[in-house]
Design an enzyme around this catalytic site. Structure first.
Site, PDB file in Angstrom:
ATOM      1  CG  HIS A  56      -1.954   1.028   1.230  1.00 30.13           C
ATOM      2  ND1 HIS A  56      -2.910   1.156   0.262  1.00 30.13           N
ATOM      3  CD2 HIS A  56      -2.168   2.037   2.105  1.00 30.13           C
ATOM      4  CE1 HIS A  56      -3.677   2.199   0.541  1.00 30.13           C
ATOM      5  NE2 HIS A  56      -3.246   2.750   1.658  1.00 30.13           N
TER       6      HIS A  56
ATOM      7  CG  ASP B 164       7.408  -0.373  13.709  1.00 31.67           C
ATOM      8  OD1 ASP B 164       7.974   0.753  13.691  1.00 31.67           O
ATOM      9  OD2 ASP B 164       6.334  -0.568  14.296  1.00 31.67           O
TER      10      ASP B 164
ATOM     11  CG  HIS C 229     -25.723  11.150  -6.614  1.00 32.53           C
ATOM     12  ND1 HIS C 229     -26.685  11.249  -5.641  1.00 32.53           N
ATOM     13  CD2 HIS C 229     -26.153  10.200  -7.474  1.00 32.53           C
ATOM     14  CE1 HIS C 229     -27.665  10.418  -5.900  1.00 32.53           C
ATOM     15  NE2 HIS C 229     -27.362   9.756  -7.004  1.00 32.53           N
TER      16      HIS C 229
ATOM     17  CB  ILE D  69     -11.709  -6.410  -3.089  1.00 30.02           C
ATOM     18  CG1 ILE D  69     -11.289  -6.195  -4.532  1.00 30.02           C
ATOM     19  CG2 ILE D  69     -11.848  -7.899  -2.763  1.00 30.02           C
ATOM     20  CD1 ILE D  69      -9.840  -6.624  -4.785  1.00 30.02           C
TER      21      ILE D  69
HETATM   22  C1  LIG Z   1      -5.220  -3.517  -2.695  1.00 31.35           C
HETATM   23  C2  LIG Z   1      -5.781  -4.498  -1.662  1.00 31.35           C
HETATM   24  O1  LIG Z   1      -5.345  -5.609  -1.541  1.00 31.35           O
HETATM   25  S1  LIG Z   1      -7.038  -3.897  -0.636  1.00 31.35           S
HETATM   26  C3  LIG Z   1      -7.643  -5.324   0.232  1.00 31.35           C
HETATM   27  C4  LIG Z   1      -8.858  -5.949  -0.407  1.00 31.35           C
HETATM   28  N1  LIG Z   1      -9.266  -7.109   0.361  1.00 31.35           N
HETATM   29  C5  LIG Z   1     -10.511  -7.324   0.740  1.00 31.35           C
HETATM   30  O2  LIG Z   1     -11.390  -6.560   0.408  1.00 31.35           O
HETATM   31  C6  LIG Z   1     -10.752  -8.511   1.628  1.00 31.35           C
HETATM   32  C7  LIG Z   1     -12.131  -8.496   2.305  1.00 31.35           C
HETATM   33  N2  LIG Z   1     -12.195  -9.578   3.279  1.00 31.35           N
HETATM   34  C8  LIG Z   1     -13.105 -10.578   3.255  1.00 31.35           C
HETATM   35  O3  LIG Z   1     -13.982 -10.644   2.386  1.00 31.35           O
HETATM   36  C9  LIG Z   1     -12.947 -11.588   4.381  1.00 31.35           C
HETATM   37  O4  LIG Z   1     -13.254 -12.872   3.879  1.00 31.35           O
HETATM   38  C10 LIG Z   1     -13.829 -11.226   5.618  1.00 31.35           C
HETATM   39  C11 LIG Z   1     -13.152 -10.034   6.330  1.00 31.35           C
HETATM   40  C12 LIG Z   1     -15.245 -10.840   5.235  1.00 31.35           C
HETATM   41  C13 LIG Z   1     -13.950 -12.398   6.576  1.00 31.35           C
HETATM   42  O5  LIG Z   1     -12.692 -12.797   6.964  1.00 31.35           O
HETATM   43  P1  LIG Z   1     -12.568 -13.843   8.224  1.00 31.35           P
HETATM   44  O6  LIG Z   1     -13.191 -13.216   9.436  1.00 31.35           O
HETATM   45  O7  LIG Z   1     -11.149 -14.250   8.288  1.00 31.35           O
HETATM   46  O8  LIG Z   1     -13.553 -15.005   7.832  1.00 31.35           O
HETATM   47  P2  LIG Z   1     -13.230 -16.511   7.357  1.00 31.35           P
HETATM   48  O9  LIG Z   1     -12.310 -16.538   6.185  1.00 31.35           O
HETATM   49  O10 LIG Z   1     -12.863 -17.285   8.592  1.00 31.35           O
HETATM   50  O11 LIG Z   1     -14.661 -16.995   6.845  1.00 31.35           O
HETATM   51  C14 LIG Z   1     -15.757 -17.184   7.734  1.00 31.35           C
HETATM   52  C15 LIG Z   1     -16.932 -17.652   6.911  1.00 31.35           C
HETATM   53  O12 LIG Z   1     -17.387 -16.581   6.091  1.00 31.35           O
HETATM   54  C16 LIG Z   1     -17.330 -16.949   4.692  1.00 31.35           C
HETATM   55  N3  LIG Z   1     -16.835 -15.757   3.973  1.00 31.35           N
HETATM   56  C17 LIG Z   1     -15.713 -15.042   4.228  1.00 31.35           C
HETATM   57  N4  LIG Z   1     -15.615 -14.012   3.384  1.00 31.35           N
HETATM   58  C18 LIG Z   1     -16.672 -14.091   2.558  1.00 31.35           C
HETATM   59  C19 LIG Z   1     -17.113 -13.305   1.476  1.00 31.35           C
HETATM   60  N5  LIG Z   1     -16.429 -12.220   1.088  1.00 31.35           N
HETATM   61  N6  LIG Z   1     -18.263 -13.642   0.855  1.00 31.35           N
HETATM   62  C20 LIG Z   1     -18.969 -14.727   1.243  1.00 31.35           C
HETATM   63  N7  LIG Z   1     -18.591 -15.528   2.285  1.00 31.35           N
HETATM   64  C21 LIG Z   1     -17.462 -15.204   2.925  1.00 31.35           C
HETATM   65  C22 LIG Z   1     -16.335 -18.107   4.629  1.00 31.35           C
HETATM   66  O13 LIG Z   1     -16.588 -18.921   3.527  1.00 31.35           O
HETATM   67  C23 LIG Z   1     -16.597 -18.785   5.957  1.00 31.35           C
HETATM   68  O14 LIG Z   1     -17.777 -19.555   5.830  1.00 31.35           O
HETATM   69  P3  LIG Z   1     -17.911 -21.003   6.557  1.00 31.35           P
HETATM   70  O15 LIG Z   1     -17.797 -20.712   8.030  1.00 31.35           O
HETATM   71  O16 LIG Z   1     -19.265 -21.483   6.124  1.00 31.35           O
HETATM   72  O17 LIG Z   1     -16.770 -21.802   6.047  1.00 31.35           O
END
Ligand SMILES: CC(=O)SCCNC(=O)CCNC(=O)[C@H](O)C(C)(C)COP(=O)(O)OP(=O)(O)OC[C@H]1O[C@@H](n2cnc3c(N)ncnc32)[C@H](O)[C@@H]1OP(=O)(O)O
Length: 204
Positions: free
Chosen positions: A12, A33, A133, A163
């Site tokens: 980032h 760090d 908007h 994302i």
């Molecule tokens: C430039 C960049 O890189 S910016 C970064 C962009 N990254 C993102 O936007 C990542 C967003 N993060 C997510 O979507 C993550 O999966 C989170 C934060 C929603 C959940 O993460 P965690 O708390 O670690 O959840 P975990 O992976 O343990 O999953 C828990 C349950 O939710 C489900 N789950 C997790 N994420 C999703 C999702 N996005 N959509 C649908 N189901 C999901 C899993 O399949 C799991 O289901 P199960 O218990 O039936 O097996």
């Protein structure tokens, strides 16, 4: 000479470096760090993040950390010491002329922020996100790449919109929420709530 100190030298932070160069910063350095290890790898890291006060008058600051809570921590430290945190906008972002953006917010390439939006401090509007908007984003919100917020959406402080997710018009997303990757949000999300899926449901 425009000088920028980026807090956090991971991916980032490097994206922010690119944007800063395109905005005319000539001297760009980091605090991290893991500075000894990163310096050995050839990065221009001057020390740990605790060294912020040493550079507070000499540099402007950007926080290259995607995690909202950690970004807020450094925003508060720099703000308390009256450090200067510019708004950084990639030249290929489209930001309407009447959008209000606050200190320390960064808008990445191909993001679009439409008329009447208000974006708080230390927010990240990541690559190719669109904010339509009159949306209102409170401080330290992260809008991940490829998110679409329809008109009149509001997002509370420290919330993370994952994302590729989208939010229909007029929805209120509270503070400290997470919207999972790819979610489709069609109802209000209360404070401290994580939602995933289409339609988005509470993640238990
Ligand atoms: C430039 C960049 O890189 S910016 C970064 C962009 N990254 C993102 O936007 C990542 C967003 N993060 C997510 O979507 C993550 O999966 C989170 C934060 C929603 C959940 O993460 P965690 O708390 O670690 O959840 P975990 O992976 O343990 O999953 C828990 C349950 O939710 C489900 N789950 C997790 N994420 C999703 C999702 N996005 N959509 C649908 N189901 C999901 C899993 O399949 C799991 O289901 P199960 O218990 O039936 O097996």
């Amino acid at each position: 000479m425009k000088k920028l100190m980026i807090i956090g030298a991971s991916g980032h932070g490097k994206v922010i470096e690119d944007i800063a160069r395109l905005n005319g910063y000539q001297k760009i350095t980091y605090l991290d760090d893991r500075w000894e290890e990163l310096k050995m790898l050839g990065m221009n890291v001057l020390g740990k993040c605790s060294a912020i006060p040493l550079y507070i008058n000499e540099y402007q600051f950007a926080i290259g950390i995607g995690n909202n809570l950690i970004r807020k921590k450094y925003y508060d430290i720099i703000h308390e010491k009256n450090g200067d945190m510019p708004i950084l906008i990639h030249p290929n972002a489209v930001v309407s002329s009447n959008v209000k953006l606050e200190a320390g917010t960064c808008v990445m390439a191909n993001a679009v922020i439409s008329t009447g939006c208000e974006i708080g401090k230390a927010c990240v509007i990541n690559t190719a996100a669109t904010i339509d908007h009159e949306c209102k984003l409170d401080n330290c919100v992260h809008i991940s790449p490829g998110v679409h917020l329809a008109g009149n959406v509001s997002v509370g402080e420290l919330s993370w919109i994952g994302i590729g997710s989208c939010v229909i018009q007029g929805i209120v997303i509270g503070k400290y929420c997470i919207v999972g990757a790819g979610a489709v949000v069609i109802r209000k999300v209360s404070d401290n709530t994580n939602v995933v899926g289409n339609p988005a449901q509470i993640l238990k």
